[in-house]
Write a protein that holds these residues in place. Structure first.
Motif, PDB file in Angstrom:
ATOM      1  N   ALA A   1     -27.557 -26.366  20.903  1.00  0.00           N
ATOM      2  CA  ALA A   1     -28.834 -25.660  21.067  1.00  0.00           C
ATOM      3  C   ALA A   1     -29.700 -25.691  19.827  1.00  0.00           C
ATOM      4  N   VAL A   2     -29.247 -26.327  18.732  1.00  0.00           N
ATOM      5  CA  VAL A   2     -29.993 -26.207  17.469  1.00  0.00           C
ATOM      6  C   VAL A   2     -31.351 -26.899  17.527  1.00  0.00           C
ATOM      7  N   GLY A   3     -31.474 -27.972  18.313  1.00  0.00           N
ATOM      8  CA  GLY A   3     -32.778 -28.613  18.439  1.00  0.00           C
ATOM      9  C   GLY A   3     -33.791 -27.692  19.084  1.00  0.00           C
ATOM     10  N   VAL A   4     -33.372 -27.012  20.139  1.00  0.00           N
ATOM     11  CA  VAL A   4     -34.242 -26.031  20.798  1.00  0.00           C
ATOM     12  C   VAL A   4     -34.525 -24.870  19.849  1.00  0.00           C
ATOM     13  N   ALA A   5     -33.526 -24.447  19.081  1.00  0.00           N
ATOM     14  CA  ALA A   5     -33.733 -23.369  18.104  1.00  0.00           C
ATOM     15  C   ALA A   5     -34.824 -23.742  17.107  1.00  0.00           C
ATOM     16  N   ALA A   6     -34.811 -25.003  16.656  1.00  0.00           N
ATOM     17  CA  ALA A   6     -35.832 -25.448  15.697  1.00  0.00           C
ATOM     18  C   ALA A   6     -37.226 -25.412  16.314  1.00  0.00           C
ATOM     19  N   LEU A   7     -37.328 -25.805  17.583  1.00  0.00           N
ATOM     20  CA  LEU A   7     -38.624 -25.748  18.253  1.00  0.00           C
ATOM     21  C   LEU A   7     -39.099 -24.303  18.393  1.00  0.00           C
ATOM     22  N   MET A   8     -38.190 -23.413  18.795  1.00  0.00           N
ATOM     23  CA  MET A   8     -38.560 -22.022  19.007  1.00  0.00           C
ATOM     24  C   MET A   8     -38.887 -21.311  17.699  1.00  0.00           C
ATOM     25  N   GLU A   9     -38.258 -21.758  16.609  1.00  0.00           N
ATOM     26  CA  GLU A   9     -38.477 -21.136  15.306  1.00  0.00           C
ATOM     27  C   GLU A   9     -39.699 -21.712  14.588  1.00  0.00           C
ATOM     28  N   GLY A  10     -40.395 -22.654  15.234  1.00  0.00           N
ATOM     29  CA  GLY A  10     -41.641 -23.175  14.672  1.00  0.00           C
ATOM     30  C   GLY A  10     -41.462 -24.180  13.552  1.00  0.00           C
ATOM     31  N   LYS A  11     -40.350 -24.923  13.555  1.00  0.00           N
ATOM     32  CA  LYS A  11     -40.100 -25.860  12.463  1.00  0.00           C
ATOM     33  C   LYS A  11     -41.068 -27.041  12.469  1.00  0.00           C
ATOM     34  N   LEU A  12     -41.473 -27.496  13.644  1.00  0.00           N
ATOM     35  CA  LEU A  12     -42.424 -28.607  13.675  1.00  0.00           C
ATOM     36  C   LEU A  12     -43.774 -28.181  13.119  1.00  0.00           C
TER      37      LEU A  12
ATOM     38  N   ARG B   1     -40.603 -26.572  31.372  1.00  0.00           N
ATOM     39  CA  ARG B   1     -41.962 -26.023  31.372  1.00  0.00           C
ATOM     40  C   ARG B   1     -42.064 -24.828  30.438  1.00  0.00           C
ATOM     41  N   ALA B   2     -41.008 -23.988  30.437  1.00  0.00           N
ATOM     42  CA  ALA B   2     -41.040 -22.785  29.596  1.00  0.00           C
ATOM     43  C   ALA B   2     -41.141 -23.142  28.119  1.00  0.00           C
ATOM     44  N   LEU B   3     -40.365 -24.115  27.682  1.00  0.00           N
ATOM     45  CA  LEU B   3     -40.409 -24.525  26.283  1.00  0.00           C
ATOM     46  C   LEU B   3     -41.706 -25.276  25.990  1.00  0.00           C
ATOM     47  N   GLY B   4     -42.190 -26.018  26.979  1.00  0.00           N
ATOM     48  CA  GLY B   4     -43.449 -26.732  26.803  1.00  0.00           C
ATOM     49  C   GLY B   4     -44.626 -25.795  26.572  1.00  0.00           C
ATOM     50  N   ARG B   5     -44.622 -24.648  27.286  1.00  0.00           N
ATOM     51  CA  ARG B   5     -45.688 -23.663  27.073  1.00  0.00           C
ATOM     52  C   ARG B   5     -45.628 -23.094  25.666  1.00  0.00           C
ATOM     53  N   ARG B   6     -44.428 -22.874  25.163  1.00  0.00           N
ATOM     54  CA  ARG B   6     -44.286 -22.374  23.789  1.00  0.00           C
ATOM     55  C   ARG B   6     -44.815 -23.388  22.775  1.00  0.00           C
ATOM     56  N   MET B   7     -44.558 -24.660  23.038  1.00  0.00           N
ATOM     57  CA  MET B   7     -44.884 -25.713  22.084  1.00  0.00           C
ATOM     58  C   MET B   7     -46.271 -26.310  22.322  1.00  0.00           C
ATOM     59  N   ASN B   8     -46.888 -25.951  23.445  1.00  0.00           N
ATOM     60  CA  ASN B   8     -48.149 -26.575  23.838  1.00  0.00           C
ATOM     61  C   ASN B   8     -47.989 -28.090  23.862  1.00  0.00           C
ATOM     62  N   ALA B   9     -46.906 -28.523  24.485  1.00  0.00           N
ATOM     63  CA  ALA B   9     -46.566 -29.942  24.542  1.00  0.00           C
ATOM     64  C   ALA B   9     -45.698 -30.182  25.764  1.00  0.00           C
ATOM     65  N   THR B  10     -45.454 -31.434  26.059  1.00  0.00           N
ATOM     66  CA  THR B  10     -44.467 -31.780  27.078  1.00  0.00           C
ATOM     67  C   THR B  10     -43.094 -31.810  26.407  1.00  0.00           C
ATOM     68  N   VAL B  11     -42.134 -31.064  26.973  1.00  0.00           N
ATOM     69  CA  VAL B  11     -40.798 -30.994  26.384  1.00  0.00           C
ATOM     70  C   VAL B  11     -39.757 -31.330  27.448  1.00  0.00           C
ATOM     71  N   HIS B  12     -38.869 -32.239  27.109  1.00  0.00           N
ATOM     72  CA  HIS B  12     -37.739 -32.575  27.967  1.00  0.00           C
ATOM     73  C   HIS B  12     -36.432 -32.283  27.231  1.00  0.00           C
ATOM     74  N   LEU B  13     -35.402 -32.004  27.996  1.00  0.00           N
ATOM     75  CA  LEU B  13     -34.070 -31.735  27.461  1.00  0.00           C
ATOM     76  C   LEU B  13     -33.125 -32.849  27.918  1.00  0.00           C
TER      77      LEU B  13
END
Length: 426
Positions: A300-311, A44-56
Motif C-alpha cells: 500500500a505504500v505507493g497509494v500512501a505516497a499519493l494520499m500524503e501528497g508526495k507528488l 475513481r476515488a483516488l483519482g478525485r484526490r489526485m485530480n488525475a486518472t489513477v489505476h491500481l
C-alpha cells in the motif's frame, strides 16, 4: 516530461545495465501460463484526490499473493538440471518464501525455506502448503538469511536471493510490460522498494519500452520512513546499511539495497520518497473501503505516497498514474492493529481517558454526553485500582468510533464543557 509519440529525441535509457528490456521480454515468455495477468483497476476515488486518472496494478491478486513468484520462477527455471537436482534454499518472513515454494512446486524442485521464529502463522502455513520444507530459525529475517546461506554452502543447494539477481529483477519487470500493454498513456508509475528488485525490473521495462514507443514516463519509488535505505545510499552513491529497521510494512523492511537493483535504480528511477507509518495504515484502510482490496502494508505504500501528497511536494503534475499493489499477504492479527491505527490516523477512532469521582451517576453522565455527540462507543475500561488514582477516584478509558477530525473535536469539547478533562490516548 512530454510524451510525444515517435519523438526521435527519446532514446533508450539505461544502456549497459545488467538487465535489459530483452531480458524482461524473455522472462515474460518463461512466465506465460505460470502466473496470473493481474488486473489494472481504475480508482475513481483516488483519482478525485489526485485530480488525475489513477489505476491500481493488483499484484495482491497474483498467485501466492504477491509479485515475488515472477522473479523466483524465472531464476529457478534457468537452473541447470544438476542444480535443480540439488534443490534450492531461501529465507523469508513471507512473500519471497511463498514465491519460491510455488515456483519450486511448478518446476519439480525441492525447496527448503528458512523463516524466523514467530513468523505469522498464515504465511508459515501457506509456504508449507506449496510443498516447501520450512525450518524456523532465528528471531528475524537476517538470522534466517544467514542460516540459509550457510546451508547452501554446506549442502550445495542453490540459494535463491529475493532481489539481488538479474533473473529475479527481470522477472519482476514483467509487471511493467503488462502496465504499458493495458495503459499505454501512463505517465507516472509508483511502487514500493525493499531491496529494490521490483522497482529495478520495472524501471528497465517501463523506461526502455516507453522510449522504444517514443515516450517518456516517470518512475517513483516509495519506502517506509523507518526502513528507508535507498535515500542515503543514493545520496552517497554507495550501499549504506541501516540499523534498527522497523515498520509495519514488513515486506519492504530491508536494511540495505541489493547491488544489482541499486545500480539500475540510481540510473533509471526519477524519485524515491518515504511515507509515515500512519500514512501506510490510512492507505490500507482506503484500499479496503474504496477499492475493496485486501493489501498488505508494503503493498500500500505507493497509494500512501499519493494520499500524503508526495507528488505535489515534488512539483510533479501527473495526469495518468499507476500505483502497484505489490502484495496482499497480511496477517489477520496485524490487520487488526493496522486498521485501528489507520482509523486513528484518519481521526475516525478516538480513545480518551477520564478521571472521575467514584460516585453514582458519573458513568451515566459520560454516557449521555457521548451519546449526544453521536459517537459510537466500542469499548470501555473502568478501574478503581492504579498508582495514579486517589482514594475515591476511578479511571475511565473509552474507545469510540467517530466520523473524522471535526467530530472528534466535538466529542472532546462536549466533555470539557461539562467539566471533564479528557486525555487523548491514540
Amino acid at each position: 516530461m512530454t510524451q510525444t509519440e515517435n519523438d526521435p529525441a527519446v532514446t533508450p535509457p539505461g544502456e549497459g545495465l545488467s538487465v535489459t528490456l530483452d531480458d524482461v521480454r524473455a522472462a515474460r515468455e518463461l512466465l506465460d501460463g505460470v502466473i496470473v495477468h493481474t488486473p489494472l483497476e481504475h480508482s475513481r476515488a483516488l483519482g478525485r484526490r489526485m485530480n488525475a486518472t489513477v489505476h491500481l496494478k493488483c499484484e495482491n491478486l497474483q498467485r501466492a499473493g504477491s509479485f515475488k513468484v515472477r522473479g523466483a520462477y524465472v531464476r529457478m527455471s534457468r537452473l541447470s538440471d544438476e542444480e535443480k537436482a540439488r534443490g534450492v534454499v531461501a529465507a523469508s518472513a513471507g512473500n519471497h518464501a511463498q514465491g519460491v515454494a510455488l515456483a519450486a512446486k511448478k518446476l519439480g524442485i525441492s525447496a527448503t525455506i528458512y523463516m524466523p521464529r514467530g513468523v505469522a502463522l498464515p504465511k508459515l502455513a501457506a509456504t508449507r502448503d506449496h510443498g516447501a520444507d520450512v525450518v524456523l530459525h532465528g528471531s528475524n529475517v537476517d538470522e534466517a538469511l544467514a542460516e540459509a546461506q550457510r546451508q547452501s554452502e554446506e549442502t550445495g543447494a542453490v540459494f535463491i536471493h529475493p532481489f539481488n539477481s538479474t533473473d529475479v529483477v527481470a522477472g519482476q519487470g514483467t509487471i511493467g510490460l503488462e502496465i504499458l500493454d493495458e495503459e499505454p498513456e501512463v505517465d507516472t508509475v509508483i511502487m514500493g522498494i525493499g531491496g529494490g528488485g521490483l522497482l529495478a525490473g520495472n524501471a528497465v521495462a517501463l523506461k526502455q519500452e516507453a522510449a522504444r514507443r517514443g515516450r517518456r514516463l516517470r518512475i517513483i519509488g516509495v519506502q517506509a520512513e523507518n526502513a528507508a535505505a535507498y535515500p542515503p545510499s543514493l545520496a552517497a552513491d554507495a550501499l549504506v546499511p541501516l540499523k534498527g529497521v522497523r515498520t509495519i510494512a514488513d515486506g519492504i523492511a530491508v536494511g540495505q539495497p541489493g547491488e544489482i537493483p541499486f545500480e539500475i535504480i540510481k540510473e533509471l528511477v526519477d524519485e524515491v520518497v518515504t511515507v509515515s507509518e500512519d500514512a501506510i495504515a490510512e492507505a490500507l484502510i482506503f484500499l479496503m473501503e474504496r477499492s475493496k482490496m485486501v493489501v498488505e502494508p508494503a503493498g500500500a505504500v505507493g497509494v500512501a505516497a499519493l494520499m500524503e501528497g508526495k507528488l505535489e511536494a515534488l512539483g510533479i503534475e501527473a495526469e495518468n498514474i499507476v500505483a502497484v499493489l505489490s502484495g496482499g499477504n497480511i496477517d489477520p492479527m496485524l490487520m487488526l492493529k493496522v486498521i485501528q491505527r489507520g482509523l486513528s490516523a484518519a481521526d475516525r477512532f478516538l480513545t480518551v481517558k477520564l478521571m472521575l469521582k467514584d460516585r453514582p451517576g458519573e458513568l451515566a453522565m459520560i454516557s449521555r454526553i457521548v451519546s449526544e455527540t453521536d459517537a459510537n462507543v466500542i469499548g470501555v475500561d473502568h478501574t478503581r485500582i492504579g498508582g495514579e488514582l486517589s482514594m475515591g477516584d476511578v479511571a475511565l478509558v473509552i474507545n469510540m468510533e467517530t466520523k473524522g477530525a471535526e467530530h472528534s473535536s466535538l466529542v472532546l469539547n462536549s466533555l470539557r464543557a461539562e467539566g471533564y478533562e479528557p486525555m487523548v490516548l491514540n
